[in-house]
Design an enzyme around this catalytic site. Structure first.
Site, mmCIF file in Angstrom:
data_model
loop_
_atom_site.group_PDB
_atom_site.id
_atom_site.type_symbol
_atom_site.label_atom_id
_atom_site.label_comp_id
_atom_site.label_asym_id
_atom_site.label_seq_id
_atom_site.Cartn_x
_atom_site.Cartn_y
_atom_site.Cartn_z
ATOM 1 N N HIS A 61 1.753 4.488 -2.790
ATOM 2 C CA HIS A 61 1.804 5.877 -2.707
ATOM 3 C C HIS A 61 3.147 6.285 -3.186
ATOM 4 C CE1 HIS A 61 -1.740 6.557 -0.381
ATOM 5 N NE2 HIS A 61 -1.578 5.776 0.549
ATOM 6 N N HIS A 108 0.789 -1.419 -0.043
ATOM 7 C CA HIS A 108 -0.042 0.142 0.052
ATOM 8 C C HIS A 108 1.039 1.133 -0.037
ATOM 9 C CE1 HIS A 108 -3.710 2.169 1.113
ATOM 10 N NE2 HIS A 108 -2.768 3.040 1.725
ATOM 11 N N GLU A 109 1.814 1.406 0.868
ATOM 12 C CA GLU A 109 2.576 2.477 0.940
ATOM 13 C C GLU A 109 3.625 2.768 0.031
ATOM 14 O OE1 GLU A 109 1.903 4.631 2.845
ATOM 15 O OE2 GLU A 109 0.451 3.628 4.429
ATOM 16 N N HIS A 122 3.687 6.134 -6.887
ATOM 17 C CA HIS A 122 3.129 6.971 -7.330
ATOM 18 C C HIS A 122 3.633 8.549 -7.330
ATOM 19 C CE1 HIS A 122 -1.318 9.160 -7.947
ATOM 20 N NE2 HIS A 122 -0.532 9.344 -8.892
#
Length: 601
Positions: free
Chosen positions: A397, A393-394, A400
């Site tokens: 980020h 998940h992180e 991205h």
């Protein structure tokens, strides 16, 4: 040194390779001080343009470039100080640096507050003329378009400066919450499954709640929320202050509500927020069925709030050492292509990540950094499957951020919070798909289905419940109400009863959970976890079904940054959040997975 124990250790006892490389930002505090002074010089320089921003097209370009330089520098100063403080919030050195950096950031906002009002003093025809005669302004076309969009909500230069000055005071509720929750509060110790004393922390609370031993779960649950109950009036005061701050800013900027003000920053209609809550309300039956399955699977007469995190399948114990988690994640994200995996490897091998919990460290996990730094990740890693997904998940980020700042100039090098949770949860969706396809037996499949359904529960249903709570408390104060601890507890407990249904015993202690949630200080942030997850389900399915064509659209999405409005950026990737379709489809998948689990139980 053993990073695997539940009891936190001192930071100096953690190996360097498991700590993020903040030295790549500033080699030492002296280097930070140099940039701190440079920001002060840039502030004086930009203040000379007051009253002159739109004297000519060339002058406008000078101001915009200088503003970019200033914010680029202050971002480094502020983010570094905050991340250092997050390593150990007890350290007064970094408390002081963060305080100074925050004050300087407020000064920067104040001293640049003249820019937007002066731009808005131009007639649109004159601005168009400037754009034509000054080639350098073409870069700022979308930025200037967005400035003009907010014309009715920008105040006079004097009023804007005053609002900027209030910034330091306005951050007080969140600061007090963080210091009380992360630094000053201490939870009691309980006996773990083996009878050992374990001090409860923010980092090990969820692993304890996942325990197979119901006594451990119940004791951890009651210990944490009874501790919050002791401070309920203080937490009610900080949350009330935060809500009043949001309402103050919305009124000052001529919005009809604090919700409208928060969403308008990214040009998101409030109907997106309301549609999310309505869609979830219309799909609560699937959640109730899931809770019924959980009760039956755990062979419980009554399902309590402390029973909802433990895996349904008890004889599958998936423990994942940190280094092994990297291999699993890289395999799961292979559909995103070789270039994506190479960036992922760079993150793992170049100390983007601060891995383990230590005393005083900020709880939870996040991705941070600046345009000029590595995309850093803070973790409090325990060897659970949930923590593996947290890394994916992180890193979603962070990658991205990596793509955005690599592909875009500084002015568009970040991305809006509405898009922030899309890439992170797309990674999670791809990872769970990979794991389900490579499952060894029905029991393990059941375990993974349970985990995936928990992602839906916590990311769509629970975050929507949080979003509804936020909406309710803001509307209550906007209508003249006062947020007392008793009112907050009553409302929060009622929402839990609504979202979890008749098969759940909603324990009295859960009424205090609102006091534990830092996101309630983030001004209508949490709904985007749910919209982001819904978007991610759609994007991941497109990537898996269409292959390269969908991957190209997706990488284009990651590279877009703030070069267009978030609704448009997402639509180009293949998801239209102005309709209810993405949320309804995601909840339809949840319902299918619930039925599949029901057959395996």
């Amino acid at each position: 040194m053993d990073n695997k124990k539940n009891t936190p250790i001192d930071r100096e006892n953690i190996q360097e390779k498991y700590k993020w490389d903040l030295e790549s930002m500033y080699a030492n505090n002296e280097a930070w001080e140099e940039d701190f002074e440079k920001v002060k010089v840039l502030v004086k320089e930009i203040s000379k343009y007051k009253g002159k921003t739109v004297e000519s097209s060339s002058k406008l370009l000078e101001v915009l470039k200088l503003k970019d330089d200033l914010y680029r520098k202050i971002s480094n100063v502020l983010v570094y100080a905050r991340m250092r403080l997050d390593e150990d919030s007890r350290k007064s050195t970094y408390q002081a640096l963060t305080d100074r950096a925050t004050n300087l950031y407020v000064l920067v906002n104040s001293e640049t507050s003249f820019i937007v009002p002066e731009i808005l003093s131009l007639e649109e025809d004159d601005l168009e003329k400037y754009m034509q005669e000054e080639e350098g302004l073409k870069l700022y076309e979308h930025y200037l378009e967005d400035v003009l969009r907010g014309k009715n909500h920008v105040l006079s230069q004097k009023e804007e400066a005053l609002l900027a000055e209030i910034g330091e005071m306005a951050s007080t509720p969140e600061t007090v919450f963080s210091m009380l929750s992360d630094a000053d509060m201490k939870f009691p110790s309980i006996k773990d499954e083996s009878g050992n004393n374990v001090e409860i922390t923010h980092g090990n609370f969820i692993p304890l709640m996942e325990s197979n031993d119901r006594r451990v779960r119940e004791e951890a649950f009651k210990a944490v929320y009874n501790t919050y109950e002791e401070f309920k009036n203080t937490f009610a005061s900080t949350l009330n202050g935060c809500v009043k701050k949001n309402i103050f800013y919305s009124k000052a900027r001529n919005y009809s509500s604090s919700l409208e003000a928060a969403l308008d920053e990214n040009n998101i209609p409030t109907s997106v927020y309301d549609n999310l809550i309505n869609s979830v309300h219309n799909n609560l039956d699937a959640m109730y069925k899931y809770m019924d399955i959980r009760k039956r699977a755990l062979k419980l007469d009554n399902l309590h709030m402390y029973d909802i995190y433990t895996p349904i399948v008890k004889d599958v114990d998936i423990k994942v050492p940190y280094d092994e988690s990297q291999t699993i994640i890289k395999e799961g994200l292979k559909p995103l292509g070789k270039a994506y995996i190479e960036i992922l490897d760079e993150g793992f091998n170049s100390r983007w990540i601060d891995v383990y919990e230590n005393r005083g460290k900020r709880s939870g996990a996040y991705s941070s950094g600046t345009y000029d730094s590595k995309p850093f990740v803070l973790l409090n890693y325990h060897e659970t499957l949930d923590n593996v997904f947290t890394i994916a998940h992180e890193m979603g980020h962070s990658i991205h951020s990596y793509y955005s700042k690599t592909a875009q100039p500084y002015i568009y090098g970040s991305y809006s919070i509405f898009l922030a949770e899309v890439a992170s949860t797309t990674n999670e969706a791809l990872l769970i798909d990979h794991m389900l396809k490579n499952v060894k037996n029905d029991n393990e499949k059941l375990y993974l289905l349970n985990h995936y359904l928990e992602q839906f529960r916590t990311t769509v249903y629970r975050q929507t419940m949080f979003a509804e709570f936020e909406k309710n408390i803001h509307e209550y104060v906007e209508n003249g109400g006062a947020l007392t601890a008793d009112y907050l507890c009553e409302m929060y407990k009622g929402l839990n009863e609504k979202y979890y249904g008749p098969d759940m015993v909603v324990d009295e202690e859960i009424a205090f959970e609102w006091a534990r949630i830092p996101h309630f200080y983030y001004n209508f942030y949490v709904f985007q976890y749910a919209t982001g997850f819904s978007s991610a389900v759609s994007l991941s399915q497109q990537i898996l079904e269409e292959g390269e064509e969908a991957v190209d659209r997706y990488i284009g999405f990651l590279k877009s940054g703030n070069s267009d409005y978030p609704i448009n950026v997402l639509r180009k990737a293949g998801v239209d959040m102005t309709t209810s379709e993405p949320v309804d489809k995601a909840l339809g998948l949840f319902s299918q997975l619930v039925d599949e689990m029901d057959k395996l139980i």
